[in-house]
Design a protein around this motif. Structure first.
Motif, PDB file in Angstrom:
ATOM      1  N   ALA A 139      -8.466  23.476 -10.603  1.00 44.33           N
ATOM      2  CA  ALA A 139      -7.195  22.925 -11.067  1.00 44.33           C
ATOM      3  C   ALA A 139      -6.824  21.667 -10.283  1.00 44.33           C
ATOM      4  N   ALA A 140      -7.045  21.683  -8.975  1.00 44.04           N
ATOM      5  CA  ALA A 140      -6.758  20.493  -8.171  1.00 44.04           C
ATOM      6  C   ALA A 140      -7.689  19.345  -8.546  1.00 44.04           C
ATOM      7  N   ALA A 141      -8.972  19.655  -8.794  1.00 45.90           N
ATOM      8  CA  ALA A 141      -9.915  18.603  -9.201  1.00 45.90           C
ATOM      9  C   ALA A 141      -9.508  17.985 -10.532  1.00 45.90           C
ATOM     10  N   LEU A 142      -9.101  18.822 -11.503  1.00 48.84           N
ATOM     11  CA  LEU A 142      -8.656  18.298 -12.803  1.00 48.84           C
ATOM     12  C   LEU A 142      -7.405  17.457 -12.653  1.00 48.84           C
ATOM     13  N   SER A 143      -6.465  17.923 -11.856  1.00 49.30           N
ATOM     14  CA  SER A 143      -5.224  17.181 -11.653  1.00 49.30           C
ATOM     15  C   SER A 143      -5.485  15.820 -11.009  1.00 49.30           C
ATOM     16  N   VAL A 144      -6.306  15.805  -9.971  1.00 52.22           N
ATOM     17  CA  VAL A 144      -6.587  14.552  -9.274  1.00 52.22           C
ATOM     18  C   VAL A 144      -7.405  13.608 -10.159  1.00 52.22           C
ATOM     19  N   ALA A 145      -8.312  14.154 -10.962  1.00 51.81           N
ATOM     20  CA  ALA A 145      -9.098  13.305 -11.863  1.00 51.81           C
ATOM     21  C   ALA A 145      -8.196  12.608 -12.882  1.00 51.81           C
ATOM     22  N   ILE A 146      -7.270  13.356 -13.473  1.00 52.67           N
ATOM     23  CA  ILE A 146      -6.345  12.748 -14.437  1.00 52.67           C
ATOM     24  C   ILE A 146      -5.461  11.707 -13.746  1.00 52.67           C
ATOM     25  N   GLY A 147      -4.912  12.073 -12.587  1.00 50.72           N
ATOM     26  CA  GLY A 147      -4.045  11.147 -11.875  1.00 50.72           C
ATOM     27  C   GLY A 147      -4.759   9.885 -11.429  1.00 50.72           C
ATOM     28  N   THR A 148      -6.010  10.026 -10.984  1.00 53.82           N
ATOM     29  CA  THR A 148      -6.783   8.853 -10.558  1.00 53.82           C
ATOM     30  C   THR A 148      -7.070   7.928 -11.733  1.00 53.82           C
ATOM     31  N   PHE A 185       6.640  13.277 -16.932  1.00 56.37           N
ATOM     32  CA  PHE A 185       5.970  14.445 -16.386  1.00 56.37           C
ATOM     33  C   PHE A 185       6.451  14.737 -14.966  1.00 56.37           C
ATOM     34  N   LEU A 186       6.801  13.683 -14.225  1.00 54.54           N
ATOM     35  CA  LEU A 186       7.193  13.861 -12.830  1.00 54.54           C
ATOM     36  C   LEU A 186       8.555  14.530 -12.701  1.00 54.54           C
ATOM     37  N   VAL A 187       9.497  14.189 -13.593  1.00 53.22           N
ATOM     38  CA  VAL A 187      10.837  14.768 -13.488  1.00 53.22           C
ATOM     39  C   VAL A 187      10.897  16.160 -14.102  1.00 53.22           C
ATOM     40  N   MET A 188       9.980  16.456 -15.013  1.00 49.82           N
ATOM     41  CA  MET A 188       9.950  17.800 -15.590  1.00 49.82           C
ATOM     42  C   MET A 188       9.357  18.779 -14.579  1.00 49.82           C
ATOM     43  N   PRO A 189       9.952  19.963 -14.432  1.00 46.11           N
ATOM     44  CA  PRO A 189       9.381  20.950 -13.503  1.00 46.11           C
ATOM     45  C   PRO A 189       7.966  21.337 -13.913  1.00 46.11           C
ATOM     46  N   ALA A 190       7.033  21.117 -12.999  1.00 49.28           N
ATOM     47  CA  ALA A 190       5.638  21.403 -13.319  1.00 49.28           C
ATOM     48  C   ALA A 190       5.419  22.881 -13.617  1.00 49.28           C
ATOM     49  N   VAL A 223      -5.189  28.950 -17.264  1.00 48.69           N
ATOM     50  CA  VAL A 223      -4.417  28.725 -16.033  1.00 48.69           C
ATOM     51  C   VAL A 223      -4.842  27.421 -15.367  1.00 48.69           C
ATOM     52  N   ILE A 224      -6.161  27.187 -15.297  1.00 46.78           N
ATOM     53  CA  ILE A 224      -6.652  25.941 -14.695  1.00 46.78           C
ATOM     54  C   ILE A 224      -6.152  24.733 -15.463  1.00 46.78           C
ATOM     55  N   LEU A 225      -6.228  24.792 -16.802  1.00 44.51           N
ATOM     56  CA  LEU A 225      -5.765  23.684 -17.629  1.00 44.51           C
ATOM     57  C   LEU A 225      -4.259  23.475 -17.482  1.00 44.51           C
ATOM     58  N   ALA A 226      -3.503  24.568 -17.464  1.00 47.59           N
ATOM     59  CA  ALA A 226      -2.050  24.460 -17.354  1.00 47.59           C
ATOM     60  C   ALA A 226      -1.636  23.817 -16.034  1.00 47.59           C
ATOM     61  N   ILE A 227      -2.305  24.187 -14.959  1.00 51.91           N
ATOM     62  CA  ILE A 227      -1.973  23.596 -13.649  1.00 51.91           C
ATOM     63  C   ILE A 227      -2.436  22.154 -13.581  1.00 51.91           C
ATOM     64  N   GLY A 228      -3.643  21.873 -14.089  1.00 50.77           N
ATOM     65  CA  GLY A 228      -4.204  20.530 -13.976  1.00 50.77           C
ATOM     66  C   GLY A 228      -3.431  19.483 -14.742  1.00 50.77           C
ATOM     67  N   VAL A 229      -2.990  19.814 -15.959  1.00 48.05           N
ATOM     68  CA  VAL A 229      -2.334  18.803 -16.795  1.00 48.05           C
ATOM     69  C   VAL A 229      -0.851  18.662 -16.496  1.00 48.05           C
ATOM     70  N   THR A 230      -0.326  19.438 -15.573  1.00 47.16           N
ATOM     71  CA  THR A 230       1.099  19.320 -15.236  1.00 47.16           C
ATOM     72  C   THR A 230       1.350  18.825 -13.815  1.00 47.16           C
TER      73      THR A 230
END
Length: 319
Positions: free
Chosen positions: A123-132, A156-161, A179-186
């Motif tokens: 989930a952290a890898a997906l989140s960082v990949a999208i953010g990068t 996305f930043l102001v909405m509660p993740a 769960v991984i997708l939900a955490i990564g994309v938020t």
């Protein structure tokens, strides 16, 4: 008229020994610089006692999680073949007690470490990949495109993740990948803003102008010049994001939105709540998974802060 019948000189082959030797020399020089860079990083990292403590803890937990199938069978999750009775207190046979089905909590805790760590890492890898990706393209192109992208990021930043993750986990099938997708994309907006700021700073340097003057396109500039310079920031952000992802996974599992077919630390807390461990005073059911989540999150946070201090000494992180 005399005709010169001397054959022209044959063109030099592209793979001449001199060129091959030069290529090998350049490659060896690059690898030597990389090894020297890793050596300097490790030398500076060792000066941070908290970072070493966190790394040691993560190493022990990872080894236990990886080797758990060797000394704990998959039947640890079995309800029908449970070795004990329901809600036994800690004893010599069951060091951490049993759950409401009579299963060993120590075995469940060790077995659940695999799922919690996998979910946190992916989930952290997906989140960082999208953010990068979002941060680099927004910082590189600029203009109205960057304005639109960053306004979406701000939304996305102001909405509660956690609320967005709960919505995604509710409407999609209940599985680990959900769960991984939900955490990564938020949870990518923070990384996107940090990477965008770093991208703007990198692209203001003279060598970027020289690369463009020599014909370097957008892809060349972003992948060969910008990305290597933002990777230290991405690495530190990944380390810090893993702890957040593990906590979010535990929260979703505690709310009953995880995969019921697998054992995780958050799922153990959910089972303890359903069994009434809070009101009945069965503390051994609640304490082990809660302490494990806190220790892993703390270890990743210590490592992340140490990495940040090494890569950016101006932060002044204490050792």
């Amino acid at each position: 008229m005399t005709i010169d019948k001397t054959p022209p000189n044959p063109p030099e082959s592209e793979g001449s020994p001199e060129e091959a030797k030069a290529a090998r020399s350049a490659s060896s020089l690059v690898w030597a610089r990389r090894r020297a860079s890793v050596s300097r990083f490790w030398h500076q990292y060792r000066t941070h006692r908290a970072g070493l403590l966190g790394l040691a803890g993560l190493t022990v937990i990872a080894l236990i999680a990886l080797t758990s199938p060797l000394f704990i069978g998959g039947d640890v999750q079995s309800v029908t073949a449970a070795p004990g009775t329901a809600l036994e207190s800690p004893s010599g046979e069951f060091p951490l007690g049993t759950d409401q089905f009579g299963r060993s909590l120590l075995g469940l805790l060790i077995w659940g470490a695999r799922i919690s760590l996998i979910v946190g890492l992916l989930a952290a890898a997906l989140s960082v990949a999208i953010g990068t990706f979002v941060g680099i393209i927004a910082g590189h192109f600029g203009g109205w495109f960057a304005t639109v992208v960053m306004r979406i990021t701000d939304w996305f930043l102001v909405m509660p993740a956690l609320v967005l993750a709960i919505v995604l986990a509710t409407v999609m099938s209940r599985s680990i990948w959900t769960v991984i997708l939900a955490i990564g994309v938020t949870s990518w907006p923070t990384t996107a803003r940090l990477v965008r700021a770093q991208t703007i700073a990198v692209e203001s340097r003279p060598y970027i102008e020289r690369a463009r003057a020599l014909g370097g396109g957008h892809g060349h500039v972003m992948t060969r010049h910008v990305l290597p310079n933002v990777m230290p920031l991405v690495l530190a952000q990944t380390t810090l994001g893993i702890s957040t992802a593990i906590l979010t996974e535990a929260t979703l599992a505690f709310l009953g939105l995880g995969d019921p077919s697998v054992v995780s630390w958050g799922g153990m807390l959910q089972d303890a709540r359903e069994a009434g461990a809070v009101s009945s005073g069965h503390w051994w059911y609640l304490a082990p998974p809660g302490i494990a989540i806190a220790l892993v999150a703390l270890a990743f946070t210590l490592c992340g802060r140490a990495i940040e201090a090494v890569l950016n000494p101006k932060l002044g992180v204490s050792r």
